[in-house]
Scaffold this motif. Sequence first.
Motif, PDB file in Angstrom:
ATOM      1  N   THR A  28       0.985  -1.449   0.398  1.00 27.81           N
ATOM      2  CA  THR A  28      -0.121   0.052   0.314  1.00 27.81           C
ATOM      3  C   THR A  28       0.637   1.287  -0.085  1.00 27.81           C
ATOM      4  OG1 THR A  28      -1.717  -1.099   1.269  1.00 27.81           O
ATOM      5  CG2 THR A  28      -1.930   1.295   0.971  1.00 27.81           C
ATOM      6  N   LEU A  29       1.259   1.750  -0.956  1.00 31.13           N
ATOM      7  CA  LEU A  29       1.289   3.328  -1.369  1.00 31.13           C
ATOM      8  C   LEU A  29       1.213   4.119  -0.589  1.00 31.13           C
ATOM      9  CD1 LEU A  29       2.308   3.679  -4.725  1.00 31.13           C
ATOM     10  CD2 LEU A  29       4.247   2.742  -3.038  1.00 31.13           C
ATOM     11  N   ASN A  30      -0.744   4.413   0.227  1.00 34.82           N
ATOM     12  CA  ASN A  30      -1.048   5.134   0.626  1.00 34.82           C
ATOM     13  C   ASN A  30       0.118   5.744   1.836  1.00 34.82           C
ATOM     14  OD1 ASN A  30      -2.936   4.881  -1.426  1.00 34.82           O
ATOM     15  ND2 ASN A  30      -4.288   3.528   0.133  1.00 34.82           N
ATOM     16  N   TYR A  31       0.431   4.797   2.557  1.00 27.02           N
ATOM     17  CA  TYR A  31       1.652   5.371   3.694  1.00 27.02           C
ATOM     18  C   TYR A  31       2.270   6.121   4.021  1.00 27.02           C
ATOM     19  CZ  TYR A  31      -1.925   1.827   5.392  1.00 27.02           C
ATOM     20  OH  TYR A  31      -3.060   0.625   6.068  1.00 27.02           O
ATOM     21  N   TYR A  32       3.201   6.372   2.796  1.00 32.27           N
ATOM     22  CA  TYR A  32       4.427   6.582   2.391  1.00 32.27           C
ATOM     23  C   TYR A  32       4.145   8.543   1.466  1.00 32.27           C
ATOM     24  CZ  TYR A  32       5.772   2.007   3.583  1.00 32.27           C
ATOM     25  OH  TYR A  32       5.322   0.955   4.247  1.00 32.27           O
ATOM     26  N   ALA A  33       5.382   8.951   1.680  1.00 29.90           N
ATOM     27  CA  ALA A  33       5.606  10.222   0.761  1.00 29.90           C
ATOM     28  C   ALA A  33       6.071   9.638  -0.999  1.00 29.90           C
ATOM     29  CB  ALA A  33       6.751  10.816   1.356  1.00 29.90           C
ATOM     30  N   ILE A  34       5.901   9.374  -1.604  1.00 31.16           N
ATOM     31  CA  ILE A  34       6.623   9.152  -3.077  1.00 31.16           C
ATOM     32  C   ILE A  34       7.495   9.984  -4.099  1.00 31.16           C
ATOM     33  CG2 ILE A  34       5.801   7.564  -4.955  1.00 31.16           C
ATOM     34  CD1 ILE A  34       5.138   6.079  -3.141  1.00 31.16           C
ATOM     35  N   GLY A  35       7.524   9.833  -4.041  1.00 32.16           N
ATOM     36  CA  GLY A  35       8.831  10.776  -5.106  1.00 32.16           C
ATOM     37  C   GLY A  35       9.386  10.281  -6.754  1.00 32.16           C
ATOM     38  N   TRP A  36       9.787  11.038  -7.096  1.00 27.82           N
ATOM     39  CA  TRP A  36       9.769  10.436  -9.101  1.00 27.82           C
ATOM     40  C   TRP A  36      11.135  11.805  -8.721  1.00 27.82           C
ATOM     41  CZ3 TRP A  36       8.076   8.239 -12.168  1.00 27.82           C
ATOM     42  CH2 TRP A  36       6.207   7.512 -11.984  1.00 27.82           C
ATOM     43  N   PHE A  37      11.976  10.533  -9.365  1.00 31.64           N
ATOM     44  CA  PHE A  37      13.219  11.283  -9.868  1.00 31.64           C
ATOM     45  C   PHE A  37      13.506  11.155 -11.408  1.00 31.64           C
ATOM     46  CE2 PHE A  37      14.778  11.449  -4.738  1.00 31.64           C
ATOM     47  CZ  PHE A  37      13.678  10.698  -4.430  1.00 31.64           C
ATOM     48  N   ARG A  38      15.269  11.607 -11.892  1.00 24.49           N
ATOM     49  CA  ARG A  38      15.021  11.192 -13.218  1.00 24.49           C
ATOM     50  C   ARG A  38      16.805  11.542 -13.511  1.00 24.49           C
ATOM     51  NH1 ARG A  38      13.771  16.711 -16.138  1.00 24.49           N
ATOM     52  NH2 ARG A  38      14.863  18.406 -15.278  1.00 24.49           N
ATOM     53  N   LYS A  99       9.258   7.223   0.477  1.00 25.61           N
ATOM     54  CA  LYS A  99      10.454   7.438   1.806  1.00 25.61           C
ATOM     55  C   LYS A  99       9.259   7.765   2.405  1.00 25.61           C
ATOM     56  CE  LYS A  99      12.638  10.873   0.659  1.00 25.61           C
ATOM     57  NZ  LYS A  99      13.018  12.385   0.024  1.00 25.61           N
ATOM     58  N   ARG A 100       9.463   7.743   4.180  1.00 24.60           N
ATOM     59  CA  ARG A 100       8.268   8.254   5.446  1.00 24.60           C
ATOM     60  C   ARG A 100       7.942   9.212   5.223  1.00 24.60           C
ATOM     61  NH1 ARG A 100       7.813   3.323   7.313  1.00 24.60           N
ATOM     62  NH2 ARG A 100       9.866   2.151   7.806  1.00 24.60           N
ATOM     63  N   SER A 101       8.901  10.712   4.551  1.00 23.74           N
ATOM     64  CA  SER A 101       8.100  11.930   4.462  1.00 23.74           C
ATOM     65  C   SER A 101       9.428  12.152   2.829  1.00 23.74           C
ATOM     66  CB  SER A 101       8.525  12.566   5.104  1.00 23.74           C
ATOM     67  OG  SER A 101       9.323  12.616   5.981  1.00 23.74           O
ATOM     68  N   CYS A 102       8.320  13.429   2.372  1.00 20.42           N
ATOM     69  CA  CYS A 102       9.480  14.721   1.789  1.00 20.42           C
ATOM     70  C   CYS A 102      10.500  14.824   2.356  1.00 20.42           C
ATOM     71  CB  CYS A 102       8.532  15.033   0.950  1.00 20.42           C
ATOM     72  SG  CYS A 102       7.202  14.460   0.041  1.00 20.42           S
ATOM     73  N   GLY A 103      10.850  15.153   3.088  1.00 20.69           N
ATOM     74  CA  GLY A 103      11.832  15.685   3.398  1.00 20.69           C
ATOM     75  C   GLY A 103      12.914  14.305   3.936  1.00 20.69           C
ATOM     76  N   SER A 104      12.432  13.344   4.722  1.00 27.88           N
ATOM     77  CA  SER A 104      13.538  11.770   4.784  1.00 27.88           C
ATOM     78  C   SER A 104      14.258  11.693   3.815  1.00 27.88           C
ATOM     79  CB  SER A 104      12.998  10.923   5.139  1.00 27.88           C
ATOM     80  OG  SER A 104      12.263  10.463   4.018  1.00 27.88           O
TER      81      SER A 104
END
Length: 121
Positions: A28-38, A99-104
């Motif tokens: 379940t992705l709902n529990y996490y912050a999700i980042g896009w990278f390139r 990630k746990r949060s976008c800032g982590s």
Amino acid sequence: QLRIVESGGGLVQPGGSLRLSCAAPGFTLNYYAIGWFRQAPGKEREGVSCISSSDGSTNYADSVKGRFTISRDNAKNTVYLQMNSLKPEDTAVYYCAAKRSCGSTGFVSSWGQGTQVTVSS
């Protein structure tokens, strides 16, 4: 470990659009912050955008602000990156990560295969 699958890349002309998807089969992705990278050839991986799990707040790299939009559909357990007004310099392999949060700084997912985005006429 949470395994991420990216999709939606392709070849597009400058000024075109693509929508990338990020999913995690069985998790379940709902529990996490999700980042896009390139990562472009010969360059280091860079952060593009992130969306939090708590309030859906988002952030963007300056290079994509106003052109890219990150969103999440919790019902579909998917995070999207809508990319408009694409430029040749957007050409890269795009990855998403949990990630746990976008800032982590750490990640709770392993890196997937990524999806290639090529912007060229």
